[in-house]
Motif scaffolding. Structure first.
Motif, mmCIF file in Angstrom:
data_model
loop_
_atom_site.group_PDB
_atom_site.id
_atom_site.type_symbol
_atom_site.label_atom_id
_atom_site.label_comp_id
_atom_site.label_asym_id
_atom_site.label_seq_id
_atom_site.Cartn_x
_atom_site.Cartn_y
_atom_site.Cartn_z
ATOM 1 N N MET A 64 22.754 25.366 -44.214
ATOM 2 C CA MET A 64 21.498 25.941 -44.704
ATOM 3 C C MET A 64 20.388 24.929 -44.530
ATOM 4 S SD MET A 64 20.622 27.406 -48.504
ATOM 5 C CE MET A 64 19.010 28.093 -48.853
ATOM 6 N N THR A 65 19.274 25.317 -43.942
ATOM 7 C CA THR A 65 18.155 24.420 -43.689
ATOM 8 C C THR A 65 16.943 24.869 -44.491
ATOM 9 O OG1 THR A 65 18.937 23.979 -41.463
ATOM 10 C CG2 THR A 65 16.645 23.458 -41.932
ATOM 11 N N PHE A 66 16.335 23.955 -45.223
ATOM 12 C CA PHE A 66 15.178 24.280 -46.021
ATOM 13 C C PHE A 66 13.873 24.088 -45.258
ATOM 14 C CE2 PHE A 66 18.277 23.645 -49.400
ATOM 15 C CZ PHE A 66 18.009 24.730 -50.197
ATOM 16 N N GLY A 67 13.938 23.428 -44.111
ATOM 17 C CA GLY A 67 12.730 23.240 -43.325
ATOM 18 C C GLY A 67 11.967 22.009 -43.749
ATOM 19 N N ALA A 68 10.691 21.995 -43.374
ATOM 20 C CA ALA A 68 9.890 20.792 -43.555
ATOM 21 C C ALA A 68 9.228 20.719 -44.920
ATOM 22 C CB ALA A 68 8.824 20.730 -42.466
ATOM 23 N N ASN A 69 9.510 21.656 -45.822
ATOM 24 C CA ASN A 69 8.822 21.695 -47.097
ATOM 25 C C ASN A 69 9.575 21.007 -48.227
ATOM 26 O OD1 ASN A 69 6.589 23.121 -46.091
ATOM 27 N ND2 ASN A 69 7.697 25.053 -46.255
ATOM 28 N N PHE A 70 10.728 20.426 -47.950
ATOM 29 C CA PHE A 70 11.446 19.624 -48.938
ATOM 30 C C PHE A 70 11.358 18.172 -48.491
ATOM 31 C CE2 PHE A 70 15.062 17.930 -51.320
ATOM 32 C CZ PHE A 70 14.811 18.490 -52.565
ATOM 33 N N HIS A 71 10.907 17.315 -49.412
ATOM 34 C CA HIS A 71 10.529 15.958 -49.023
ATOM 35 C C HIS A 71 11.321 14.907 -49.787
ATOM 36 C CE1 HIS A 71 7.023 17.719 -46.983
ATOM 37 N NE2 HIS A 71 6.886 18.474 -48.053
ATOM 38 N N LEU A 72 11.329 13.706 -49.235
ATOM 39 C CA LEU A 72 12.006 12.575 -49.851
ATOM 40 C C LEU A 72 11.003 11.457 -50.104
ATOM 41 C CD1 LEU A 72 15.240 12.399 -47.658
ATOM 42 C CD2 LEU A 72 14.933 13.588 -49.846
ATOM 43 N N GLY A 73 11.034 10.922 -51.318
ATOM 44 C CA GLY A 73 10.172 9.809 -51.671
ATOM 45 C C GLY A 73 10.983 8.703 -52.318
ATOM 46 N N ILE A 74 10.384 7.538 -52.427
ATOM 47 C CA ILE A 74 11.042 6.405 -53.072
ATOM 48 C C ILE A 74 9.997 5.581 -53.800
ATOM 49 C CG2 ILE A 74 10.845 4.906 -51.017
ATOM 50 C CD1 ILE A 74 13.574 3.704 -51.870
ATOM 51 N N ASP A 75 10.396 5.033 -54.948
ATOM 52 C CA ASP A 75 9.510 4.144 -55.689
ATOM 53 C C ASP A 75 9.875 2.698 -55.387
ATOM 54 O OD1 ASP A 75 7.428 3.755 -57.836
ATOM 55 O OD2 ASP A 75 9.095 2.618 -58.698
ATOM 56 N N LEU A 76 8.871 1.909 -55.022
ATOM 57 C CA LEU A 76 9.081 0.492 -54.712
ATOM 58 C C LEU A 76 8.343 -0.400 -55.703
ATOM 59 C CD1 LEU A 76 8.961 0.275 -50.802
ATOM 60 C CD2 LEU A 76 10.949 0.338 -52.321
ATOM 61 N N SER A 77 8.396 -0.026 -56.981
ATOM 62 C CA SER A 77 7.817 -0.876 -58.022
ATOM 63 C C SER A 77 8.798 -1.995 -58.314
ATOM 64 C CB SER A 77 7.530 -0.046 -59.279
ATOM 65 O OG SER A 77 6.753 1.087 -58.968
ATOM 66 N N LEU A 78 8.841 -2.954 -57.417
ATOM 67 C CA LEU A 78 9.895 -3.968 -57.435
ATOM 68 C C LEU A 78 9.590 -5.081 -58.425
ATOM 69 C CD1 LEU A 78 10.292 -4.338 -53.573
ATOM 70 C CD2 LEU A 78 11.333 -2.647 -55.076
ATOM 71 N N PRO A 79 10.615 -5.631 -59.106
ATOM 72 C CA PRO A 79 10.425 -6.830 -59.922
ATOM 73 C C PRO A 79 9.874 -7.979 -59.081
ATOM 74 C CG PRO A 79 12.570 -5.842 -60.354
ATOM 75 C CD PRO A 79 12.006 -5.150 -59.143
ATOM 76 N N SER A 80 10.287 -8.034 -57.818
ATOM 77 C CA SER A 80 9.740 -8.976 -56.847
ATOM 78 C C SER A 80 9.788 -8.295 -55.489
ATOM 79 C CB SER A 80 10.538 -10.281 -56.811
ATOM 80 O OG SER A 80 11.775 -10.079 -56.156
ATOM 81 N N GLN A 81 9.056 -8.842 -54.544
ATOM 82 C CA GLN A 81 9.043 -8.255 -53.215
ATOM 83 C C GLN A 81 10.078 -8.890 -52.289
ATOM 84 O OE1 GLN A 81 5.755 -8.706 -54.910
ATOM 85 N NE2 GLN A 81 6.573 -6.711 -55.463
ATOM 86 N N ASP A 82 11.042 -9.627 -52.875
ATOM 87 C CA ASP A 82 12.032 -10.330 -52.070
ATOM 88 C C ASP A 82 12.778 -9.435 -51.090
ATOM 89 O OD1 ASP A 82 11.288 -12.637 -53.253
ATOM 90 O OD2 ASP A 82 13.038 -12.844 -54.549
ATOM 91 N N PRO A 83 13.202 -8.216 -51.487
ATOM 92 C CA PRO A 83 13.941 -7.399 -50.523
ATOM 93 C C PRO A 83 13.142 -7.049 -49.269
ATOM 94 C CG PRO A 83 14.200 -6.541 -52.751
ATOM 95 C CD PRO A 83 13.124 -7.571 -52.804
ATOM 96 N N LEU A 84 11.806 -7.047 -49.391
ATOM 97 C CA LEU A 84 10.969 -6.647 -48.264
ATOM 98 C C LEU A 84 10.389 -7.823 -47.494
ATOM 99 C CD1 LEU A 84 9.004 -3.661 -49.844
ATOM 100 C CD2 LEU A 84 11.125 -3.617 -48.529
ATOM 101 N N VAL A 85 10.325 -8.995 -48.116
ATOM 102 C CA VAL A 85 9.720 -10.137 -47.432
ATOM 103 C C VAL A 85 10.731 -11.222 -47.094
ATOM 104 C CG1 VAL A 85 7.508 -9.700 -48.550
ATOM 105 C CG2 VAL A 85 9.099 -11.309 -49.594
ATOM 106 N N GLN A 86 11.952 -11.095 -47.644
ATOM 107 C CA GLN A 86 12.986 -12.066 -47.331
ATOM 108 C C GLN A 86 14.230 -11.318 -46.858
ATOM 109 O OE1 GLN A 86 13.530 -14.809 -50.590
ATOM 110 N NE2 GLN A 86 11.338 -15.193 -50.806
ATOM 111 N N GLY A 87 15.391 -11.794 -47.210
ATOM 112 C CA GLY A 87 16.615 -11.117 -46.798
ATOM 113 C C GLY A 87 16.932 -11.368 -45.341
ATOM 114 N N SER A 88 18.008 -10.740 -44.873
ATOM 115 C CA SER A 88 18.476 -10.984 -43.505
ATOM 116 C C SER A 88 17.544 -10.383 -42.462
ATOM 117 C CB SER A 88 19.889 -10.425 -43.335
ATOM 118 O OG SER A 88 19.899 -9.031 -43.619
#
Length: 340
Positions: free
Chosen positions: A1-25
């Motif tokens: 069953m396909t819902f089409g383009a009207n069902f969306h995915l979001g994410i919250d990035l209110s991070l305690p620190s930005q380490d996952p996005l500026v450091q890491g592998s």
């Protein structure tokens, strides 16, 4: 069953620190996958959170906006604390940085948060009031004037005419002349009308507090248990049929190491079933809330996102602006319409 383009995915990035996005592998790869996998990214402002002062969401949103090209970027702002003129220009600037992918996550101040704001500004004439109704009124007025300021420049106001030596056509700038209970604003804005005309405005709605729905918002994130979401969504949709509704879904085990994640979040197949249930209940999407981003972001993009997309629940992102992505109507300028 396909819902089409009207069902969306979001994410919250209110991070305690930005380490996952500026450091890491490989932080650039992680951010790229978040950008490509989600329709929108939210960043809640630290001052408006119960824990007190923290992340400056608008600054971080501009950092994200300059490094992404697909996902919408919604920056949080404590609406009862910051001056609406400054919020309006900041989000308009973010809309230029992202080329039409910006939004405002309007965060009301209530209870202890309002008290913290009063301490921060030395209780300037008793503002903000320790009164729920007064705070709700102030919230509504701030949203109203933010939208008015976005419309205070008509499209085509910037002319860069070397012959007349005019950068702007002054006839296309409008006074908003707003007079509220706690502030007055003459206008116009100091920033040209944003690329979207009206960037998306979102708010977080809890079952016991629907005050933010009284404002002119485009998107609501619902904080409720899965058994309450269906009835809550149906009630809101019946009163606000054009409002986009996302369910907030926590992801990952708690900090103590005990896995308290609901099975429908932790298990991919159950997550797919729940997404179908939410879509059938009239919700327009899910916003994932990683409990521990350093641990949870990678499995989210590596396992959950592909499974949901492979199940046909969502399709490729359509539209270059966030308004188009959410199937919101093109924003008209109230002052142009009134003049016509």
């Amino acid at each position: 069953m396909t819902f089409g383009a009207n069902f969306h995915l979001g994410i919250d990035l209110s991070l305690p620190s930005q380490d996952p996005l500026v450091q890491g592998s490989n932080p650039d790869s992680l951010l790229q996958r978040l950008d490509e996998g989600f329709d929108l990214i939210t960043v809640e402002d630290g001052f408006a959170l119960p824990t007190g002062d923290g992340l400056d969401a608008i600054l971080f949103a501009n950092w994200l906006g300059a490094r992404t090209s697909h996902a919408g970027i919604l920056a949080g702002a404590p609406i009862n604390f910051l001056e609406p003129f400054h919020v309006s220009t900041a989000i308009a600037t973010l809309d230029y940085v992202t080329e039409g992918r910006a939004g405002l996550l309007a965060q009301p101040l209530e209870g202890g948060r309002a008290a913290a704001a009063r301490r921060a500004i030395s209780e300037l004439n008793g503002y903000p009031e320790d009164n729920r109704r007064a705070l709700e009124r102030d919230f509504d007025e701030a949203i109203d004037v933010i939208r008015r300021l976005w419309d205070s420049w008509e499209d085509g106001a910037v002319i860069r005419d070397p012959e007349s030596q005019r950068f702007i056509d002054g006839a296309k700038l409008r006074y908003v002349d707003f007079r509220g209970a706690n502030f007055n604003i003459l206008g116009p804005s100091i920033t040209p009308r944003p690329p979207q005309g009206q960037p998306v405005i979102a708010s977080i709605v809890e079952p016991e507090n629907s005050a933010s729905l009284a404002s002119d918002i485009d998107l609501a994130f619902l904080c409720a248990s899965d058994r309450d979401l269906s009835s809550l969504a149906q009630g809101i949709k019946s009163e606000y049929p054009e409002l986009r509704l996302f369910a907030d879904v926590e992801f990952g085990a708690d900090s103590a190491g005990k896995d308290t994640t609901p099975q429908w979040v932790a298990d991919v197949e159950t997550a797919i079933t729940t997404a179908r249930t939410l879509a059938s209940a009239g919700l327009d999407g899910i916003r994932f809330l990683p409990r521990e981003p350093e641990r949870d972001l990678t499995p989210l993009v590596e396992h959950v996102l592909p499974a949901i997309r492979n199940a046909g629940l969502v399709q490729a992102q359509r539209g270059s602006t966030l308004r188009e992505r959410l199937s919101l109507p093109a924003a008209t300028n109230r002052y142009v319409v009134a003049a016509a």
